[in-house]
Scaffold this active site. Structure first.
Site, PDB file in Angstrom:
ATOM      1  N   ASP A  55      -5.954   4.834  10.060  1.00 43.27           N
ATOM      2  CA  ASP A  55      -7.374   4.980   9.697  1.00 43.27           C
ATOM      3  C   ASP A  55      -7.875   3.748   8.958  1.00 43.27           C
ATOM      4  O   ASP A  55      -9.026   3.353   9.088  1.00 43.27           O
ATOM      5  CB  ASP A  55      -7.569   6.190   8.770  1.00 43.27           C
ATOM      6  CG  ASP A  55      -7.281   7.492   9.480  1.00 43.27           C
ATOM      7  OD1 ASP A  55      -7.259   7.506  10.720  1.00 43.27           O
ATOM      8  OD2 ASP A  55      -7.076   8.504   8.778  1.00 43.27           O
ATOM      9  N   HIS A 101       0.812  -1.218   0.000  1.00 40.78           N
ATOM     10  CA  HIS A 101       0.000   0.000   0.000  1.00 40.78           C
ATOM     11  C   HIS A 101       0.845   1.267   0.000  1.00 40.78           C
ATOM     12  O   HIS A 101       0.379   2.342   0.365  1.00 40.78           O
ATOM     13  CB  HIS A 101      -1.001  -0.020   1.165  1.00 40.78           C
ATOM     14  CG  HIS A 101      -2.244  -0.778   0.802  1.00 40.78           C
ATOM     15  ND1 HIS A 101      -2.187  -2.032   0.254  1.00 40.78           N
ATOM     16  CD2 HIS A 101      -3.556  -0.458   0.860  1.00 40.78           C
ATOM     17  CE1 HIS A 101      -3.416  -2.447  -0.002  1.00 40.78           C
ATOM     18  NE2 HIS A 101      -4.274  -1.511   0.366  1.00 40.78           N
ATOM     19  N   GLU A 158      -9.287  13.985  14.960  1.00 42.52           N
ATOM     20  CA  GLU A 158      -8.745  14.197  13.609  1.00 42.52           C
ATOM     21  C   GLU A 158      -9.439  15.423  13.012  1.00 42.52           C
ATOM     22  O   GLU A 158     -10.236  16.080  13.694  1.00 42.52           O
ATOM     23  CB  GLU A 158      -8.992  12.973  12.707  1.00 42.52           C
ATOM     24  CG  GLU A 158      -8.086  11.800  12.995  1.00 42.52           C
ATOM     25  CD  GLU A 158      -7.911  10.856  11.802  1.00 42.52           C
ATOM     26  OE1 GLU A 158      -8.389  11.179  10.698  1.00 42.52           O
ATOM     27  OE2 GLU A 158      -7.279   9.794  11.996  1.00 42.52           O
TER      28      GLU A 158
HETATM   29  P1  FAD Z   1       4.250  -1.861   2.046  1.00 43.18           P
HETATM   30  O1  FAD Z   1       3.743  -0.799   1.161  1.00 43.18           O
HETATM   31  O2  FAD Z   1       4.181  -3.234   1.550  1.00 43.18           O
HETATM   32  O3  FAD Z   1       5.746  -1.515   2.521  1.00 43.18           O
HETATM   33  C1  FAD Z   1       6.100  -0.225   2.946  1.00 43.18           C
HETATM   34  C2  FAD Z   1       7.598  -0.157   3.256  1.00 43.18           C
HETATM   35  O4  FAD Z   1       7.880  -0.926   4.420  1.00 43.18           O
HETATM   36  C3  FAD Z   1       8.481  -0.749   2.155  1.00 43.18           C
HETATM   37  O5  FAD Z   1       9.699  -0.064   2.136  1.00 43.18           O
HETATM   38  C4  FAD Z   1       8.689  -2.172   2.604  1.00 43.18           C
HETATM   39  O6  FAD Z   1       9.873  -2.728   2.085  1.00 43.18           O
HETATM   40  C5  FAD Z   1       8.740  -2.003   4.120  1.00 43.18           C
HETATM   41  N1  FAD Z   1       8.211  -3.164   4.824  1.00 43.18           N
HETATM   42  C6  FAD Z   1       7.052  -3.819   4.627  1.00 43.18           C
HETATM   43  N2  FAD Z   1       6.917  -4.795   5.520  1.00 43.18           N
HETATM   44  C7  FAD Z   1       8.020  -4.760   6.306  1.00 43.18           C
HETATM   45  C8  FAD Z   1       8.477  -5.507   7.404  1.00 43.18           C
HETATM   46  N3  FAD Z   1       7.764  -6.531   7.903  1.00 43.18           N
HETATM   47  N4  FAD Z   1       9.653  -5.181   7.964  1.00 43.18           N
HETATM   48  C9  FAD Z   1      10.401  -4.150   7.504  1.00 43.18           C
HETATM   49  N5  FAD Z   1      10.021  -3.420   6.438  1.00 43.18           N
HETATM   50  C10 FAD Z   1       8.846  -3.712   5.859  1.00 43.18           C
HETATM   51  N6  FAD Z   1      -0.584   5.463   7.221  1.00 43.18           N
HETATM   52  C11 FAD Z   1      -0.802   5.976   8.440  1.00 43.18           C
HETATM   53  O7  FAD Z   1       0.124   6.202   9.212  1.00 43.18           O
HETATM   54  N7  FAD Z   1      -2.073   6.246   8.856  1.00 43.18           N
HETATM   55  C12 FAD Z   1      -3.152   5.986   8.090  1.00 43.18           C
HETATM   56  O8  FAD Z   1      -4.266   6.228   8.514  1.00 43.18           O
HETATM   57  C13 FAD Z   1      -2.943   5.426   6.806  1.00 43.18           C
HETATM   58  N8  FAD Z   1      -3.979   5.121   6.008  1.00 43.18           N
HETATM   59  C14 FAD Z   1      -3.749   4.583   4.786  1.00 43.18           C
HETATM   60  C15 FAD Z   1      -4.850   4.260   3.970  1.00 43.18           C
HETATM   61  C16 FAD Z   1      -4.646   3.707   2.733  1.00 43.18           C
HETATM   62  C17 FAD Z   1      -5.838   3.359   1.874  1.00 43.18           C
HETATM   63  C18 FAD Z   1      -3.335   3.496   2.255  1.00 43.18           C
HETATM   64  C19 FAD Z   1      -3.111   2.942   0.898  1.00 43.18           C
HETATM   65  C20 FAD Z   1      -2.234   3.824   3.047  1.00 43.18           C
HETATM   66  C21 FAD Z   1      -2.435   4.364   4.314  1.00 43.18           C
HETATM   67  N9  FAD Z   1      -1.377   4.688   5.153  1.00 43.18           N
HETATM   68  C22 FAD Z   1      -1.613   5.195   6.397  1.00 43.18           C
HETATM   69  C23 FAD Z   1       0.014   4.525   4.708  1.00 43.18           C
HETATM   70  C24 FAD Z   1       0.559   3.189   5.142  1.00 43.18           C
HETATM   71  O9  FAD Z   1       0.784   3.161   6.532  1.00 43.18           O
HETATM   72  C25 FAD Z   1       1.913   2.903   4.482  1.00 43.18           C
HETATM   73  O10 FAD Z   1       1.828   3.046   3.101  1.00 43.18           O
HETATM   74  C26 FAD Z   1       2.387   1.514   4.835  1.00 43.18           C
HETATM   75  O11 FAD Z   1       3.725   1.368   4.475  1.00 43.18           O
HETATM   76  C27 FAD Z   1       1.581   0.499   4.089  1.00 43.18           C
HETATM   77  O12 FAD Z   1       1.722  -0.742   4.699  1.00 43.18           O
HETATM   78  P2  FAD Z   1       1.971  -2.007   3.810  1.00 43.18           P
HETATM   79  O13 FAD Z   1       1.828  -3.147   4.731  1.00 43.18           O
HETATM   80  O14 FAD Z   1       1.133  -2.034   2.593  1.00 43.18           O
HETATM   81  O15 FAD Z   1       3.499  -1.760   3.453  1.00 43.18           O
END
Ligand code: FAD
Length: 526
Positions: free
Chosen positions: A159, A96, A274
């Site tokens: 969120d 994400h 918020e």
């Molecule tokens: P990924 O996109 O898969 O990875 C993100 C980064 O972390 C990459 O660099 C990856 O290599 C690294 N990574 C992933 N897993 C691990 C692990 N286990 N150990 C070490 N590194 C790792 N953020 C907020 O703070 N608050 C919010 O309310 C919020 N709402 C969101 C709503 C939506 C619809 C979306 C799309 C994003 C939102 N985000 C929010 C942002 C979100 O927290 C970040 O984009 C987060 O990185 C996404 O998590 P993911 O599991 O998809 O990580």
């Protein structure tokens, strides 16, 4: 910087690297050597999926996607990559990210979702109760397990909950509870991490503490989080969810900030704070209709003052309570707390929802967005932390000018307390005791029904340039830069510490290449 990292690669670590491995080698051949218990996929569509993310702007295809059975597998993958001069490893949570942060161009992607994601509730000797959870588990699953199984819940959320534990802890994890409990990174007692050297280590404030704090908010640069222990507290049953509208930005921020410092305790303050900015228009997505919480509620524009500008502001708060609490008691508390605020009279919306419904509120928006095609379209989102001293200028320059018609999605803006963030983590914040998160969450139909993605990206650039030109104190949240100079500037005084941590925990810069902070260190160049 490269010279600095070279210093940390010891002779005996490079001795065993075969000269022939390069990113163009046959992935199948490379993967046979890994000897892992999980599985490896080096064909489409798996690699094509790992080449994309929620942002839909970048694409980078890996050689292979690894589905690890556990931390041991991840350790083997990292050690394997270290034998090559160019191979990188990206943990992918739920993909994400917006700008390819979880991608590895020609390298290996570790699909964290496929790892053991058992979710156990544990009482520690200290008396704290924590959830012990795999780094690839979704927060939504943590919620269900903890609330339905134990009547407990983490204190700090995002969120949207279809994000992984490791993915948000690598950034910060911010929502309306952070004013009280800090971001998710401030609510973790212990991590299990596989470092860029392939070592699997437990870390906490008292054990391997440098690694612990490096990894929290560390953008995946220092290790892959395979397990985390997250603090729990009793979950409420219900939530009174409230929105009130302001025409004046100063009044909005004064009230929002006043809520941050109310004493914590039963009924003495809201449990969630918020806010968002919206267009002063009848536009269905960007304007007044985006405010009511229930289809039976409506926005009466005659209630806003004639002096209102092109943008209005909504403070969103919530109060937790139990089923045993009487409705009249909850009403009284809400009335008392709202009585302190100076929003536009009559522009007030309330609903009662279960705690689970409240935390899963974005899921409903997701379902709608999927149905009308905007979930899978590109999302050039921009997330910023803006210092309190500059938030009024930000409003004047950005909300009221550049974004006065809205962005086709929420424009979140709400204050946070710096004292709730641990400055030993890798997260960087703007100056001051209070700062604001600004999240420009663009949702548009794909071009030609919606604006071209380049136009939205260029508007983001204009926002940053305007703020920089006017000297506004801000930091990108979920940062995205491609040059070392920009990263240096982003980290400011913390850059040296960040580089030192990299040299210590991932000296060959194998991990999280999609962040584009450190080039893979090719041993040939040492
Ligand atoms: P990924 O996109 O898969 O990875 C993100 C980064 O972390 C990459 O660099 C990856 O290599 C690294 N990574 C992933 N897993 C691990 C692990 N286990 N150990 C070490 N590194 C790792 N953020 C907020 O703070 N608050 C919010 O309310 C919020 N709402 C969101 C709503 C939506 C619809 C979306 C799309 C994003 C939102 N985000 C929010 C942002 C979100 O927290 C970040 O984009 C987060 O990185 C996404 O998590 P993911 O599991 O998809 O990580």
């Amino acid at each position: 910087m490269i010279a600095y990292l070279e210093h940390f690669v010891h002779e005996n670590e490079t001795d065993t690297i075969p000269d022939t491995y390069s990113r163009n080698d046959d992935a199948a051949l490379l993967c046979t050597d890994m000897d892992i218990q999980g599985s490896i996929d080096y064909g489409s569509p798996t690699t094509s999926l790992a080449a994309k993310d929620f942002g839909g702007i970048q694409a980078a295809k890996p050689s292979a996607v690894v589905r690890p059975a556990g931390a041991d597998d991840i350790s083997r993958v990292v050690k394997f990559a270290s034998r090559s001069g160019t191979m990188t490893v990206a943990a992918r949570g739920n993909g994400h990210s917006i700008n390819g942060q979880a991608m590895s161009d020609g390298g290996l992607v570790v699909d964290m979702r496929s790892m053991d994601s058992s979710i156990d509730v544990v009482r520690l000797h200290s008396g704290d109760v924590v959830v012990d959870v795999g780094g690839g588990a979704l927060w939504e699953d943590v919620l269900r397990r903890c609330v339905l199984g134990y009547g407990l819940a983490p204190r700090s959320w995002t969120d949207y909950l279809r994000l992984t534990v490791g993915g948000t802890l690598s950034n910060a994890g911010v929502s309306g509870q952070a004013f009280r409990y800090g971001p998710q990174t401030a609510n973790v007692t212990e991590l299990e991490v596989v470092t860029g050297k392939g070592d699997t280590l437990k870390c906490s404030e008292s054990q391997n503490s440098e690694l612990f704090f490096a990894v929290l908010g560390g953008l995946g640069q220092f290790g892959i989080i395979t397990r985390a222990r997250v603090l729990l507290q009793p979950a409420p049953d219900k939530v009174r969810w409230i929105r009130v509208v302001y025409a004046d930005f100063d009044e909005f921020t004064r009230d929002a900030e006043s809520l941050l410092t109310l004493p914590e305790g039963e009924d003495s303050s809201f449990d969630y704070v918020e806010g968002f900015a919206f267009a002063n228009s009848d536009d269905l997505v960007n304007g007044w209709p985006s405010v009511p919480l229930d289809p039976n509620q409506s926005f009466d524009p005659t209630l806003k003052p004639c002096s209102a500008g092109p943008v209005l502001y909504c403070l969103e708060v919530a109060l937790h309570y139990r089923n045993v609490d009487r409705r009249s008691t909850v009403d009284r508390v809400v009335e008392r707390l709202l009585g302190r605020l100076s929003y536009c009279e009559g522009l007030e919306y309330q609903v009662e929802v279960s705690y689970m419904e409240f935390l899963l509120r974005v899921k409903h928006a997701e379902q709608q967005a999927k149905a009308n095609g905007i979930w899978d379209a590109p999302h050039p989102w921009l997330n910023l932390f803006v210092s309190k001293t500059d938030i009024a200028s930000f409003d004047r320059l950005v909300f009221q000018k550049i974004l006065k018609r809205g962005i086709g999605g929420p424009m979140l803006v709400y204050p946070l307390l710096r004292s709730k963030w641990d400055d030993r983590t890798s997260v960087v914040l703007p100056e001051g005791d209070i700062f604001y998160i600004v999240a420009l969450l663009r949702f548009s139909l794909p071009y030609p029904e919606g604006p071209p993605v380049e136009e939205m990206i260029s508007q983001n650039r204009e926002i940053i340039q305007t703020c920089t030109k006017c000297g506004l104190g801000l930091k990108l949240y979920l940062p995205h830069y491609t040059s070392e100079d920009d990263w240096k500037q982003h980290f400011g005084n913390e850059w040296t510490r960040f580089v030192e941590r990299k040299a210590r925990f991932d000296p060959m810069a194998i991990l999280a290449p999609g962040q584009k902070i450190f080039p893979r260190r090719n041993r040939q160049s040492s």
